[in-house]
Design an enzyme around this catalytic site. Sequence first.
Site, PDB file in Angstrom:
ATOM      1  CB  SER A  72      -1.005  -0.271   1.542  1.00 37.72           C
ATOM      2  OG  SER A  72      -1.453   1.578   1.242  1.00 37.72           O
ATOM      3  CE1 TYR A  92      -4.224  -1.748   5.394  1.00 30.98           C
ATOM      4  CE2 TYR A  92      -3.418   1.453   4.887  1.00 30.98           C
ATOM      5  CZ  TYR A  92      -3.768  -0.910   4.450  1.00 30.98           C
ATOM      6  OH  TYR A  92      -3.852  -0.440   3.492  1.00 30.98           O
TER       7      TYR A  92
END
Length: 277
Positions: free
Chosen positions: A141, A154
């Site tokens: 990501s 995250y």
Amino acid sequence: MRELSGKVAVVTGAGGGIGRALALGLAAEGMTLMLADVDPSALAETASLVEGVKTLTEVTDVSDPVAVEHLADRTFGELGAVHVLCNNAGVFQGGRIWTREPEDFAWLLGVNLWGVLHGIRAFVPRMIDQDTEGHIVNTVSVAGLFAAPVAGGYSVSKYAAFAASQSLAQDLAMAGSRLRVTALCPGGVRTGINRSERVRPENLRTAGRTEDETASREIIDGLLERGIDPAEVARVAVEAIREERFLVFTHPGYAEGLREQTEALLSGALPRFPVHE
């Protein structure tokens, strides 16, 4: 690794989103598949969409080292080898970093970081011993390169996953291995990661959603709605395997964002989070 047909690929988080797209993309290349996911029904649905190649499935919680070791044992035992390993399983939770509970970090790190580490430990030594070409794709990501606001937990997990990917690549190079590594860094993609809570273990659940978490959920919902098709992510991942590329973005705007971030950090400034294009 130019030739994929007839080789074996493992994909975790294969029940939907990028994992499902990777499974279908690698199947289209003629690869035999071992697909893993924590959600049995989603995993079965993905397997039903695969055509023309042998496909095995294994319900697997990647945060559990015993489960991942079993996945590796079964894959090598029944398929004989692994040439492409996609450590793809991931979950998302938003919110400011100071409002996250220990259970939140345990869940995010368990899947997003430990899932990668368990995959490396269970598969890579045996892949090295094969002494064949091979590739490990870790779905990181862009949050693993740009710390995003209202997504502290995250971002922490994905920064660590990027570090694990780079360390793996450096270690393999130093060892003279034929294995290569890709850190796949997607931006907004139309996936169900915003609904990750559905697979959160009961022992790691918290009392309720905080106000900042709700605000973050609205942001991520809009980002995913405007996102690219997961099939495009699979396409660039297959291309990266063939070209042996380490860092891969799905949106060209992030490459410029990385340059801007480097310049900001070197000047001592706080980098902005780049807008994907």
